[in-house]
Design a protein around this motif. Structure first.
Motif, mmCIF file in Angstrom:
data_model
loop_
_atom_site.group_PDB
_atom_site.id
_atom_site.type_symbol
_atom_site.label_atom_id
_atom_site.label_comp_id
_atom_site.label_asym_id
_atom_site.label_seq_id
_atom_site.Cartn_x
_atom_site.Cartn_y
_atom_site.Cartn_z
ATOM 1 N N LEU A 289 0.880 -1.193 0.090
ATOM 2 C CA LEU A 289 0.011 -0.027 0.023
ATOM 3 C C LEU A 289 0.889 1.268 -0.078
ATOM 4 O O LEU A 289 0.463 2.372 -0.310
ATOM 5 C CB LEU A 289 -0.822 -0.004 1.430
ATOM 6 C CG LEU A 289 -2.206 -0.856 1.310
ATOM 7 C CD1 LEU A 289 -2.717 -0.968 2.485
ATOM 8 C CD2 LEU A 289 -3.065 -0.738 0.212
ATOM 9 N N SER A 290 2.213 1.090 0.143
ATOM 10 C CA SER A 290 3.117 2.366 0.513
ATOM 11 C C SER A 290 3.618 2.690 -0.762
ATOM 12 O O SER A 290 4.056 3.741 -0.798
ATOM 13 C CB SER A 290 4.022 2.223 1.515
ATOM 14 O OG SER A 290 4.851 1.079 1.084
ATOM 15 N N GLY A 291 3.430 2.256 -1.959
ATOM 16 C CA GLY A 291 4.034 2.352 -2.943
ATOM 17 C C GLY A 291 4.306 1.431 -4.159
ATOM 18 O O GLY A 291 3.701 0.392 -3.848
ATOM 19 N N VAL A 292 4.386 1.945 -5.551
ATOM 20 C CA VAL A 292 4.381 0.861 -6.511
ATOM 21 C C VAL A 292 5.628 0.989 -7.257
ATOM 22 O O VAL A 292 5.921 0.701 -8.498
ATOM 23 C CB VAL A 292 3.140 1.445 -7.767
ATOM 24 C CG1 VAL A 292 1.774 1.021 -7.051
ATOM 25 C CG2 VAL A 292 3.309 2.831 -7.797
ATOM 26 N N THR A 293 6.897 1.195 -6.530
ATOM 27 C CA THR A 293 8.106 0.952 -7.163
ATOM 28 C C THR A 293 8.451 -0.370 -7.300
ATOM 29 O O THR A 293 7.954 -1.261 -6.639
ATOM 30 C CB THR A 293 9.158 1.807 -6.698
ATOM 31 O OG1 THR A 293 9.356 1.188 -5.032
ATOM 32 C CG2 THR A 293 8.755 3.172 -6.388
ATOM 33 N N LEU A 294 9.876 -0.805 -7.889
ATOM 34 C CA LEU A 294 10.294 -2.046 -8.001
ATOM 35 C C LEU A 294 10.660 -2.324 -6.368
ATOM 36 O O LEU A 294 10.238 -3.425 -6.408
ATOM 37 C CB LEU A 294 11.621 -2.225 -8.649
ATOM 38 C CG LEU A 294 12.434 -3.579 -8.528
ATOM 39 C CD1 LEU A 294 11.418 -4.704 -9.205
ATOM 40 C CD2 LEU A 294 13.634 -3.337 -9.572
ATOM 41 N N GLN A 295 11.251 -1.388 -5.835
ATOM 42 C CA GLN A 295 11.464 -1.956 -4.160
ATOM 43 C C GLN A 295 10.383 -2.273 -3.470
ATOM 44 O O GLN A 295 10.472 -3.373 -2.764
ATOM 45 C CB GLN A 295 12.387 -0.759 -3.427
ATOM 46 C CG GLN A 295 13.773 -0.663 -4.144
ATOM 47 C CD GLN A 295 13.635 0.010 -5.442
ATOM 48 O OE1 GLN A 295 12.692 0.618 -6.034
ATOM 49 N NE2 GLN A 295 14.854 -0.326 -6.411
ATOM 50 N N HIS A 296 9.221 -1.584 -3.724
ATOM 51 C CA HIS A 296 7.951 -1.754 -2.917
ATOM 52 C C HIS A 296 7.373 -3.272 -3.305
ATOM 53 O O HIS A 296 6.939 -4.185 -2.446
ATOM 54 C CB HIS A 296 7.005 -0.842 -3.077
ATOM 55 C CG HIS A 296 7.124 0.327 -2.524
ATOM 56 N ND1 HIS A 296 7.720 1.455 -3.157
ATOM 57 C CD2 HIS A 296 6.874 1.113 -1.233
ATOM 58 C CE1 HIS A 296 7.852 2.715 -2.355
ATOM 59 N NE2 HIS A 296 7.456 2.218 -1.173
ATOM 60 N N TYR A 297 7.402 -3.476 -4.695
ATOM 61 C CA TYR A 297 6.912 -4.889 -5.120
ATOM 62 C C TYR A 297 7.568 -5.879 -4.603
ATOM 63 O O TYR A 297 7.196 -6.990 -4.012
ATOM 64 C CB TYR A 297 6.746 -5.013 -6.564
ATOM 65 C CG TYR A 297 5.601 -4.179 -7.132
ATOM 66 C CD1 TYR A 297 4.345 -4.534 -7.149
ATOM 67 C CD2 TYR A 297 5.877 -2.856 -8.111
ATOM 68 C CE1 TYR A 297 3.521 -3.895 -7.720
ATOM 69 C CE2 TYR A 297 4.658 -2.382 -8.627
ATOM 70 C CZ TYR A 297 3.542 -2.789 -8.639
ATOM 71 O OH TYR A 297 2.509 -2.166 -9.125
ATOM 72 N N LEU A 298 9.102 -5.637 -4.707
ATOM 73 C CA LEU A 298 9.987 -6.816 -4.088
ATOM 74 C C LEU A 298 9.856 -7.144 -2.927
ATOM 75 O O LEU A 298 9.705 -8.235 -2.143
ATOM 76 C CB LEU A 298 11.238 -6.436 -4.695
ATOM 77 C CG LEU A 298 12.601 -7.357 -4.265
ATOM 78 C CD1 LEU A 298 12.324 -8.653 -4.914
ATOM 79 C CD2 LEU A 298 14.083 -6.780 -4.406
ATOM 80 N N VAL A 299 9.917 -6.128 -1.880
ATOM 81 C CA VAL A 299 9.721 -6.368 -0.560
ATOM 82 C C VAL A 299 8.460 -6.983 -0.173
ATOM 83 O O VAL A 299 8.326 -7.880 0.999
ATOM 84 C CB VAL A 299 10.130 -5.128 0.308
ATOM 85 C CG1 VAL A 299 9.784 -5.240 1.896
ATOM 86 C CG2 VAL A 299 11.614 -4.600 0.083
ATOM 87 N N ALA A 300 7.327 -6.457 -0.495
ATOM 88 C CA ALA A 300 6.052 -6.822 -0.486
ATOM 89 C C ALA A 300 5.913 -8.414 -0.778
ATOM 90 O O ALA A 300 5.521 -9.102 0.202
ATOM 91 C CB ALA A 300 4.874 -6.084 -1.018
ATOM 92 N N LEU A 301 6.456 -8.670 -2.023
ATOM 93 C CA LEU A 301 6.231 -10.175 -2.397
ATOM 94 C C LEU A 301 7.201 -11.093 -1.555
ATOM 95 O O LEU A 301 6.893 -12.276 -1.361
ATOM 96 C CB LEU A 301 6.573 -10.228 -3.862
ATOM 97 C CG LEU A 301 5.239 -10.199 -4.752
ATOM 98 C CD1 LEU A 301 4.455 -11.436 -4.649
ATOM 99 C CD2 LEU A 301 4.540 -8.731 -4.557
ATOM 100 N N VAL A 302 8.510 -10.734 -1.037
ATOM 101 C CA VAL A 302 9.392 -11.265 -0.173
ATOM 102 C C VAL A 302 8.552 -11.576 0.979
ATOM 103 O O VAL A 302 8.520 -12.722 1.637
ATOM 104 C CB VAL A 302 10.632 -10.622 -0.091
ATOM 105 C CG1 VAL A 302 11.357 -11.429 0.973
ATOM 106 C CG2 VAL A 302 11.275 -10.907 -1.312
ATOM 107 N N LEU A 303 7.983 -10.551 1.997
ATOM 108 C CA LEU A 303 7.127 -10.611 2.881
ATOM 109 C C LEU A 303 5.977 -11.614 2.825
ATOM 110 O O LEU A 303 5.668 -12.467 3.736
ATOM 111 C CB LEU A 303 6.651 -9.291 3.263
ATOM 112 C CG LEU A 303 7.654 -8.341 4.083
ATOM 113 C CD1 LEU A 303 7.219 -7.069 4.333
ATOM 114 C CD2 LEU A 303 8.351 -9.079 5.137
#
Length: 393
Positions: A289-303
């Motif tokens: 919910l906090s953003g749509v950058t590559l880093q946001h997607y990556l951290v969210a999907l790892v979690l």
């Protein structure tokens, strides 16, 4: 612990198990090309999980009557059939045939879900969580093989985009067929009609919580994961290679913790591992919910992968230990049917929700499911425990 059978199950997981991660990556892309509207792009994933859900009971009955080995070999043959149908759907540009192919491949996954219960049968009661951990950890092989092979094999048939991926999938199924021919079941197949248990006997509190944890883990994971490639690649314009990396690391995060989750269950208790899984999944949603950058997607999907592992391992442990007799096949079948029916609804809904309410709205739906699971956890674990202590005093 029967290490020979466990090694064969690990190899089967690495080969046939590559089906799901490969299809997670390419399903949405093929659906976008073949579906009449983008809202239906994830329908193929929905039919894949529907096939899994509807085949869970027949798969368990077949394993009970003919043995685990026979069921695993049937699964490999169904994978070959589904891959052939998928190639045909791309050739004829038929979205309907593609959905049929995904349904057949979904029945394969229903049999594959029995790998973890077969592992439990090859271990002593105090080693069940460790044996199941070995099978889930083998998913790291699937995570490395599936997405990368799906991309690498896509141009094998240049005139048919992504058809080469299904050729590679059929080859993996042949490898699994060979491996599972050497498997020898620990439990002898039942020669009698499947036994039934009453609803009260089956739906014990531990079993209820196990089923709920499994259903929640797969529903949240499928909803967010299925929508991620479309959101990243088609909506945000991120490269396909980066999308593949995010999916791959997500699947790695799903299975690598299995090295420790079994030990953690023995150390602190299955109920606290379940709560940990819920909290990690909530952290995933907040990151998404906090953003749509590559880093946001990556951290969210790892979690998302880490939370899935803890919650699903806890659910599997509860289901495996609550029913260990002949009724285990019925208990396992009911569990898998509910889990994958919920996953099917989540996968099918991903495209609609993404089109209607966007990436953030979709994640809010996932958050609602997690909060419901947490409330039931509090009721069945903490409140009942406090009640028991009060009665004892």
């Amino acid at each position: 612990m029967n290490y020979r059978n466990l090694i064969l199950l690990v190899l089967g997981q690495c080969t046939l198990g590559a089906t799901a991660p490969m299809l997670v990556l390419i399903n949405g892309f093929i659906g976008t090309e073949l579906a009449p509207t983008e809202a239906l792009a994830t329908l193929g994933m929905g039919t894949l999980v529907a096939g899994t859900a509807l085949a869970t009971v027949p798969a368990a009955r077949l394993a009970q009557r003919r043995g685990r080995r026979f069921g695993f070999m049937v699964a490999a043959m169904l994978s070959i059939l589904g891959s052939a149908l998928a190639i045909g759907s791309i050739h004829f540009h038929s979205f309907t045939l593609f959905c049929v192919a995904m349904f057949v491949l979904g029945t394969t996954l229903a049999f594959m879900q029995q790998f973890r219960f077969a592992a439990a049968e090859n271990a002593r009661p105090d080693q069940i969580s460790l044996a199941v951990s070995m099978i889930l950890f083998a998913g790291i092989g699937s995570a490395m093989i599936g997405p990368r092979l799906g991309v690498a094999a896509a141009p094998w048939l240049p005139e048919l985009p992504y058809a080469g991926s299904f050729v590679a999938l059929a080859v993996l199924a042949l490898a699994c067929l060979l491996v599972m021919s050497f498997y020898r079941s620990q439990a002898r197949p039942s020669q009698s009609e499947p036994t039934s248990v009453t609803r009260v006997q089956l739906w014990r509190p531990g079993y209820v919580l196990g089923v709920l944890c499994g259903a929640t883990s797969f529903s949240v994971m499928s909803l967010v994961m299925t929508a991620t490639p479309i959101s990243m690649h088609h909506h945000q314009g991120l490269p396909l290679a980066e999308t593949a990396d995010v999916i791959q690391w997500h699947i790695v995060a799903m299975f690598v913790p299995s090295l420790f989750t079994g030990y953690l269950i023995k150390r602190i208790g299955v109920q606290w591992v379940a709560l940990l899984g819920i909290l990690i999944n909530i952290a995933c949603v907040l990151m998404a919910l906090s953003g749509v950058t590559l880093q946001h997607y990556l951290v969210a999907l790892v979690l998302l992968g880490l939370g899935w592992n803890a919650l699903f391992m806890a659910g599997t442990h509860w289901v495996a230990v609550t029913h260990a007799g002949e009724e285990r096949f019925q208990a396992q079948a009911n569990n898998d049917f509910i889990v994958f029916a919920c996953q099917g609804v989540a996968s099918l809904s991903a495209g609609f929700l993404l089109a209607l309410i966007g990436w953030q709205g979709l994640n809010l739906v996932a958050l609602a499911m997690l909060l419901i699971c947490m409330m039931v956890w509090f009721h069945l674990v903490l409140i009942r425990q406090v009640h028991r202590l009060g009665v004892a005093t």
